[in-house]
Design a protein around this motif. Sequence first.
Motif, PDB file in Angstrom:
ATOM      1  N   UNK A 472       0.793  -1.219   0.000  1.00 13.88           N
ATOM      2  CA  UNK A 472       0.000   0.000   0.000  1.00 13.88           C
ATOM      3  C   UNK A 472       0.834   1.282   0.000  1.00 13.88           C
ATOM      4  N   UNK A 473       1.941   1.281   0.717  1.00 15.46           N
ATOM      5  CA  UNK A 473       2.777   2.478   0.702  1.00 15.46           C
ATOM      6  C   UNK A 473       3.342   2.724  -0.691  1.00 15.46           C
ATOM      7  N   UNK A 496      -6.161   7.597  -5.688  1.00 16.73           N
ATOM      8  CA  UNK A 496      -5.438   7.888  -4.453  1.00 16.73           C
ATOM      9  C   UNK A 496      -6.381   7.792  -3.250  1.00 16.73           C
ATOM     10  N   UNK A 497      -7.614   8.248  -3.439  1.00 20.63           N
ATOM     11  CA  UNK A 497      -8.577   8.156  -2.334  1.00 20.63           C
ATOM     12  C   UNK A 497      -8.923   6.704  -2.025  1.00 20.63           C
ATOM     13  N   UNK A 501      -8.589   4.933   1.524  1.00 21.26           N
ATOM     14  CA  UNK A 501      -9.721   4.238   2.151  1.00 21.26           C
ATOM     15  C   UNK A 501      -9.292   2.840   2.574  1.00 21.26           C
ATOM     16  N   UNK A 502      -8.507   2.180   1.706  1.00 18.52           N
ATOM     17  CA  UNK A 502      -8.082   0.802   1.992  1.00 18.52           C
ATOM     18  C   UNK A 502      -7.227   0.728   3.254  1.00 18.52           C
ATOM     19  N   UNK A 503      -6.475   1.773   3.543  1.00 11.87           N
ATOM     20  CA  UNK A 503      -5.615   1.763   4.742  1.00 11.87           C
ATOM     21  C   UNK A 503      -6.250   2.543   5.898  1.00 11.87           C
ATOM     22  N   UNK A 504      -7.519   2.908   5.741  1.00 10.07           N
ATOM     23  CA  UNK A 504      -8.251   3.546   6.833  1.00 10.07           C
ATOM     24  C   UNK A 504      -7.997   5.017   7.017  1.00 10.07           C
ATOM     25  N   UNK A 508      -8.034  11.835   5.031  1.00  6.64           N
ATOM     26  CA  UNK A 508      -7.121  12.148   3.924  1.00  6.64           C
ATOM     27  C   UNK A 508      -7.785  11.868   2.581  1.00  6.64           C
ATOM     28  N   UNK A 509      -8.587  10.791   2.538  1.00  8.13           N
ATOM     29  CA  UNK A 509      -9.300  10.456   1.305  1.00  8.13           C
ATOM     30  C   UNK A 509     -10.286  11.557   0.937  1.00  8.13           C
TER      31      UNK A 509
END
Length: 567
Positions: A472-473, A496-497, A501-504, A508-509
């Motif tokens: 993910x990074x 990017x959003x 979202x996938x990493x919570x 930021x999203x």
Amino acid sequence: MKKNILLFFAFSLLAQWSLAQGPKWVEKAKKAVFSVVTYDKGDKILNTGNGFFVTEDGVALSDYSLFKEAYRAVVVNAEGKQMDVESILGANDMYDVIKFRVHTEKKVAALKVATTAPAVGAEVYLLPYSTQKDRTCTVGNVKEVSSIGGEHHYYTLNMALKDKMVSCPVTDAEGDVIGLVQKSSGQDTTAVCYAVGASFAMSQGISALSLADHTLQSIHIKKGLPDTEDQALVYLLMASGQTTPEVYAQLLDEFVAQYPNNSDGYMRRATNYASLGIKDITLMSKAAADVDQALKLAQKKDDVHYNIAKLIYGYQLSKPDSVYQDWTYDKALAEVRMAEGIDSLAIYTQLEGDILFAMQNYSDAFVRYEKVTHTNLASPATFYSAAKTCELMKGDMKQVVALMDSCVAHCVKPFTADAAPYLLERARINMEAELYRAAMLDYDAYYDAVAGDVNDVFYYYHEQAAFKARQFQRALDDIAKAIELSPKDVTYRAELSVVNIRVGRFEQAIKVLDEALVIDPKYPEAYRLKGICQMQLKQSKEACVSFAKAKELGDTAVDALIEKNCK
């Protein structure tokens, strides 16, 4: 006073000795000497000078300076007849000589080039251009002989150089030409002049590398072909990509005329006709006639059948406005199979596969491609062809991946730009096969192969592989780079959003999505994704407003979310 009288007497003797009625052969030999006129791009006179014939079919010598930057040239012979310079056959700017061919319909008077250099002190004759029938010439002797170009010579002559005699021939006592008189470099020409060897001028020629020769390229008159058939063929090959279509067509005609029994010349000309025939079908009859002649002349019939198949295959791939007679894929297939019937070469099998592929007969094409992969012709391209065909056949993805692995394995390492397309294609195949980490490695190898010369789309694809590989990074870094390279593309911000979202990282999203909506306020996906983030943040009312806006803008994917969360 007495001294002046003596000097006058000495110069009178020199003049009487230099200007003389030469031997009987001089009158005939002078007929080989002519005047040269060259013209610039605007067809204005560029230079005038002299030259002479050395063969009865029109090969002649003169000084290169006359022809530099010339677009056209003519010669005027001793009878006053004007003839066009047809082609340049070689030149040397250091010694200022040029060899060329004049168009002539009958034999011309020509000088024989001497095979040996005259000795120091030997008598020599300078033959001027003249339209008069006389034996007048300038007589002198050899003062010095120097070697140039190995076996050739340069002469210093005890001879007065008269005006407008540069590039006139100097002969030995037998009438054989030994050299061309050169321009003076400022020394006294009343008693001494210089001549470059005629044999050296004759040694100039056209080779396969002449297309890059600056001396020849500074002359805009058509160049002749190399003297040998093999060199002429190589010259044609290079000329196809380095000259104008008009010049290339002329060279093809000249090659066929010069080597009428060479089947390759007819095939090359047929290929040129066919390429032009895509838009002008009237040329196709010429292409067909050349194909027939090539097959008639060929010693190796399979090679010509193969080239005919390749020609028709290429013609069909170009999608002509109307197909010429039977020049179809079926005919191409029949021709390559005739070639295979004579000699079963892998290159013929490869072409058969290509034709079957174009006909969308993927199963038969795959059989041919797979056969080629087991021969010494196996290459990245052959394995790629097999992999692509297997994929189009809806074959086992494991087999497709294995074929692409073999494709990349046959690429030269370290990978260069030549391997880059195959690495990119294997990355795509690995994504299809859900081998996401392998796809990431291919994208990394592609990046190195092209020395980092990539665009925003590359980073998007790399992000997709990283995201699905749960890196993910790396995915965040990749999509951020894509946005940096293409800041107005709202789909990258949406992606990017999704990663956020996938990493919570819901706040930021939302920030990223708001940025996308500033760019495009009517982007429905941004509202849907924003609503999802708001639901995760327990902002149900705000989420339903976002979902409703997405639906208003035509997003049908939001219906299930509204059904579930907004009643």
